[in-house]
Design an enzyme around this catalytic site. Sequence first.
Site, PDB file in Angstrom:
ATOM      1  N   ASP A  23       0.878  -1.171   0.000  1.00  0.00           N
ATOM      2  CA  ASP A  23       0.000   0.000   0.000  1.00  0.00           C
ATOM      3  C   ASP A  23       0.911   1.215   0.000  1.00  0.00           C
ATOM      4  OD1 ASP A  23      -1.751   2.067   0.466  1.00  0.00           O
ATOM      5  OD2 ASP A  23      -2.486   1.339   2.401  1.00  0.00           O
ATOM      6  N   LYS A  86       2.976  10.946  -3.557  1.00  0.00           N
ATOM      7  CA  LYS A  86       1.922  10.246  -4.307  1.00  0.00           C
ATOM      8  C   LYS A  86       1.026  11.244  -5.050  1.00  0.00           C
ATOM      9  CE  LYS A  86      -1.792   6.878  -3.448  1.00  0.00           C
ATOM     10  NZ  LYS A  86      -2.350   6.012  -2.399  1.00  0.00           N
ATOM     11  N   GLU A 187      -7.253   0.445  -4.722  1.00  0.00           N
ATOM     12  CA  GLU A 187      -7.299   0.345  -3.259  1.00  0.00           C
ATOM     13  C   GLU A 187      -8.650  -0.176  -2.750  1.00  0.00           C
ATOM     14  OE1 GLU A 187      -6.033   4.255  -2.156  1.00  0.00           O
ATOM     15  OE2 GLU A 187      -3.967   3.864  -2.781  1.00  0.00           O
ATOM     16  N   ASP A 211     -12.729   5.878   2.157  1.00  0.00           N
ATOM     17  CA  ASP A 211     -11.290   5.892   2.463  1.00  0.00           C
ATOM     18  C   ASP A 211     -10.855   7.298   2.879  1.00  0.00           C
ATOM     19  OD1 ASP A 211      -8.529   5.763   2.519  1.00  0.00           O
ATOM     20  OD2 ASP A 211      -8.348   4.606   0.665  1.00  0.00           O
TER      21      ASP A 211
END
Length: 612
Positions: A23, A86, A187, A211
Amino acid sequence: MAKVSINLTTGSIQKEDIIVGIDLGTTNSLVAFIDPNGNAKVINDTGKGVLVPSVVHFDANGEVVVGNEARDFLIQDPQHTIFSVKRLLGRSYQDLQSHEAYFSYRIIDDANDESLVKIKVGDTFYTPIELSALILKELKARAEHALKTNVNRAVITVPAYFNDSQRQATRDAGKLAGLDVLRIVNEPTAASLAYGIGLNPDEQKTIAVYDLGGGTFDVSILKIENGIFEVLATNGNTFLGGDDFDRAIVDYWIAQNNLSGEIPMQELRLKAEEAKKALSHQNLFNEKIGDIFCTIDKQTFESLINDKVQETISACKNALKDAELTASDIDEIVMVGGSTRTDLVKKEVSAFFEKPVNDSINPDEVVALGAALQADVLSGNRKDILLLDVTPLSLGIETMGGLMDTIIPRNSKVPTKAGRQYTTSIDGQVNMKIAVYQGERDLVKENRKLAEFELKGIPSMPAGLPKVDINFLLNADGILRIQAVELRSGVKQEVDVKPTYGLKDEEVEQMLLDAVTYAKDDVSQRMVVEAKTEGDQMVYTVERFLNKNGSFLNQEETSHTKELVTKLKVAIKNTNKDEILSAIDALNEYTRPFAERLMDEAVSQAMRGKNI
């Protein structure tokens, strides 16, 4: 070289080593694996904790520190400490311009909309791919240390909203870190797998994956049928998360204590994070930093963050609307991300969907655990899950400098469709050569050529204006249809090829092995070629500007611009990536005001009613 077998169903290298699930997060990253009993577990190496902060620090000597130790430098040395990388993956400067103040380090604009951002640290230029690779390398090292074995293969997760460019950038980062990336998984799909949703092929469900991480939020609506996960809709805010909750507490304490002047912001932020976590299981937090009272009760905290939580609920409404569903159509709500531990979040999400949320698995770990399960499927250990046919080698086209631009990555499910948009590099270009290749190397000369055709009749326009969509459609029989369309004129060309035709199993095996063996050399070569190509484009653009608009510059400006162009031309002849990028940056910074001045002049001329 030792003989290594290849699983041609997955196109993966079969070694005795383990496949891990990773992850790669905005705030924290982690790695998981399947233990000998078939259970997914996260790795906690050398007692540093499960979570590896996604932070990279460069010291004065260029030494790199990643993770827990790097986080300490966020305050001490912010210009040399990279966080939230990211957010930069597969993005252009234009994508990030409005959020530039968020980053404490320098993001480079190279004046090319299509180009991806770079980060300048001292005199060195890094791409988000290189920086992400450093984080992945740290995860790889921790996994190898903990498992006492080589770790060369991985499944990496990305947000459902990541586009093709961002997914490819993630693959490239893995490659640079020395990992064979078997698959990029969404994800929310990974989180669902961790909860066992979708493991039964007969199961049919529609779920919402909520999330909320440290710095980002997204909600995805997934339809799961016959073991296939389909993302129906996704929504969110890439600049909303638990950090906003911390900031709300800090602002409250500053107001309560009437603080001004020198405020210990970092200490307050860490204490606020502590308070936020404590208020998930107690009603009052009461501590001090020096003479500053850090007191807050649960009710006050919830009133401070309510607006942010409601923003996430609005995103859930929008996602449902896009999916053309109502809350009652959702069978399960899966909670992901550390910030979902906040009681108000759980309460509001549950109220909106009118059912209890599913949060029995640690929300920090659920995505990595799911990635490890997907890795287990690819390794062939789980016979209970259907593994769809996949393409064993990547498919792509040749771009400037002889580089391979992957459009369908290997291990993509078949049938599949993917595409990218390209443009011309020369003024008045009316034809575009499209050369199609198969393979894993960064330079097309190392890959296998499948087809070549020309898109003719592109309208004559300045470089960068034509928009050419190139789509790859790979059907269940392995036939690849390549379609090129110039969007402004509708000019179209199609060709069909069979990608695997004439390739023996041993040749596929060798291509995959070469890709792993030469990965680092390939990536560094690609970066030099990309820098040279970018430099050539910059020279072309500036020289064209001088020819057309030289009268707007004074003699000193013209002279210095030509001097910088010469320096760039010299740098391009060398193979030092940073030297080329430095010369581009210097030329770009110096000439940017000229275009602005030209625009102002054009506007004032127009205001006076004159033709220009």
